[in-house]
Design an enzyme around this catalytic site. Sequence first.
Site, short mmCIF file in Angstrom:
data_model
loop_
_atom_site.label_atom_id
_atom_site.label_comp_id
_atom_site.label_asym_id
_atom_site.label_seq_id
_atom_site.Cartn_x
_atom_site.Cartn_y
_atom_site.Cartn_z
N CYS A 115 -3.72 13.14 -18.88
CA CYS A 115 -4.90 13.95 -18.51
C CYS A 115 -4.94 15.30 -19.22
O CYS A 115 -5.98 15.96 -19.25
CB CYS A 115 -4.95 14.16 -17.01
SG CYS A 115 -4.79 12.63 -16.09
N HIS A 255 -9.11 20.01 -14.68
CA HIS A 255 -9.10 18.55 -14.80
C HIS A 255 -9.59 17.96 -13.47
O HIS A 255 -9.20 18.41 -12.40
CB HIS A 255 -7.67 18.08 -15.09
CG HIS A 255 -7.48 16.60 -14.90
ND1 HIS A 255 -8.32 15.68 -15.47
CD2 HIS A 255 -6.57 15.90 -14.17
CE1 HIS A 255 -7.93 14.46 -15.11
NE2 HIS A 255 -6.88 14.57 -14.33
N ASN A 285 -11.59 10.26 -11.78
CA ASN A 285 -10.62 10.86 -12.71
C ASN A 285 -10.64 10.06 -14.02
O ASN A 285 -10.27 8.89 -14.04
CB ASN A 285 -9.24 10.79 -12.04
CG ASN A 285 -8.13 11.37 -12.91
OD1 ASN A 285 -8.28 11.55 -14.11
ND2 ASN A 285 -6.99 11.64 -12.29
O1 UT7 Z 1 -4.82 12.86 -13.09
C1 UT7 Z 1 -3.68 13.59 -12.82
C2 UT7 Z 1 -2.68 12.85 -12.04
N1 UT7 Z 1 -3.12 12.39 -10.75
C3 UT7 Z 1 -3.22 13.22 -9.71
O2 UT7 Z 1 -3.10 14.42 -9.83
C4 UT7 Z 1 -3.44 12.57 -8.39
C5 UT7 Z 1 -2.94 13.48 -7.30
N2 UT7 Z 1 -2.92 12.84 -6.00
C6 UT7 Z 1 -4.02 12.57 -5.26
O3 UT7 Z 1 -5.13 12.76 -5.69
C7 UT7 Z 1 -3.80 12.07 -3.85
O4 UT7 Z 1 -2.43 12.11 -3.57
C8 UT7 Z 1 -4.36 10.65 -3.58
C9 UT7 Z 1 -5.87 10.68 -3.52
C10 UT7 Z 1 -3.91 9.67 -4.63
C11 UT7 Z 1 -3.87 10.14 -2.22
O5 UT7 Z 1 -4.26 11.04 -1.20
P1 UT7 Z 1 -3.19 11.59 -0.16
O6 UT7 Z 1 -3.92 12.43 0.79
O7 UT7 Z 1 -2.05 12.20 -0.92
O8 UT7 Z 1 -2.73 10.28 0.57
P2 UT7 Z 1 -1.26 9.65 0.73
O9 UT7 Z 1 -0.82 9.02 -0.54
O10 UT7 Z 1 -0.36 10.67 1.37
O11 UT7 Z 1 -1.52 8.52 1.79
C12 UT7 Z 1 -1.94 8.81 3.13
C13 UT7 Z 1 -2.33 7.51 3.81
C14 UT7 Z 1 -1.30 6.40 3.65
O12 UT7 Z 1 -1.29 5.65 4.85
P3 UT7 Z 1 -0.15 5.88 5.97
O13 UT7 Z 1 1.15 5.61 5.27
O14 UT7 Z 1 -0.31 7.31 6.39
O15 UT7 Z 1 -0.52 4.89 7.02
C15 UT7 Z 1 -1.86 5.56 2.56
O16 UT7 Z 1 -1.43 4.21 2.62
O17 UT7 Z 1 -3.54 7.01 3.24
C16 UT7 Z 1 -3.35 5.65 2.84
N3 UT7 Z 1 -4.19 5.39 1.68
C17 UT7 Z 1 -5.46 4.96 1.79
N4 UT7 Z 1 -6.21 4.65 2.86
C18 UT7 Z 1 -7.46 4.25 2.63
C19 UT7 Z 1 -3.89 5.54 0.36
N5 UT7 Z 1 -4.95 5.21 -0.40
C20 UT7 Z 1 -5.92 4.83 0.47
C21 UT7 Z 1 -7.25 4.38 0.30
N6 UT7 Z 1 -7.99 4.12 1.40
N7 UT7 Z 1 -7.81 4.24 -0.91
#
Ligand code: UT7
Length: 328
Positions: A115, A255, A285
Amino acid sequence: MATVNAGILGTGHAYPEGILTNADLEKMVETSDEWITSRTGIKQRRKAAPGEYTSLFAVRAARQAIERARIDPSDIDLLICATVTPDQILPSTGCLIQAELGANNAAAFDLAAACSGFLYGLTLANTMVRCGQSRLALVIGAEVLTQYVDYTDRSTCVIFGDGAGAAILGAVEEGRGILASRIRSDGRFAEQLYAPGGGTRLGTTPETIAQGLHFYKMKGNELFKVAVRSMADVSREVLEEAGVRAEDVALFIPHQANQRITDAVAGKLDVDPERIYSNIAMHGNTSSASIPIALDECVEAGRVKEGDYVLLASFGGGVTWGGVLIRW
Ligand code: UT7
């Protein structure tokens, strides 16, 4: 040797016609429009159709940038294509774009910094123009990420989209153009966002494909923290180097990774929210393409005026990050 300042002379962007909405994703994985919107700010993303590849969009974006810079493709002497989704392994996507454009006098190559690729490219091109090695440089960020997305993995498939953005860099008057730029990386965090298969370590075999090892894997919430810290730090560094205050920035384009990351970085920098550009709702993204697409949208919308300070900041797999401050 006397140096000249390098600035952006023209920009362009392009993306596929195909749109993948949150409602579409609800039918594919266990997710919801509410979750995606509240956790990422994304409502839709562009998705290339089968048969559409990275250089198609790169060429369209580049043609626009060339036209707006009012130059001839044969005058371009440096062509950098930032991508982690090249058309093919050999030759570089940069060379394929060069042939399409008729930019036959350029040194063309690819740059893989995820990115941050576009800001890495801008930084290299800036140095080349400043020291007289290049007169007109074309820097492109282009991706078809959706080919590397596992549409059974809800933690990544809701994030990524496809597209391309481009900029022509050339000499500008003193006090204008790129005032400061910084690029950084830390390979210790390589496995926070990576595709284990498809290279020389774990080649493309029926087994690696069956295991989905060619798809992107991401430790989203770990990356989140590093992203906020590094983009805020590098932004402060370039502002400090140029002696510009955050409150004097007219346009801040981070970004487009996640709306919550953008909001957190903005909060740390004290930039007026109205001066921060976001198109994540429409594009998701798009990795190296995200900043040049956003920049061109701002140019088209008349959001950048002569003399404005424009701050760009990126973060991505590697991990890599960068900041560029421009006086338009
Ligand atoms: O491009 C540069 C590199 N990339 C980034 O910088 C990405 C940075 N990270 C993010 O944008 C976020 O971490 C994400 C959007 C990917 C994820 O959001 P988050 O708030 O960090 O969620 P998490 O990974 O902590 O997951 C929280 C919960 C989990 O469930 P449990 O374990 O709490 O029951 C996940 O399984 O949300 C669940 N989850 C979803 N639920 C519904 C993860 N993805 C999804 C989804 N829909 N698409």
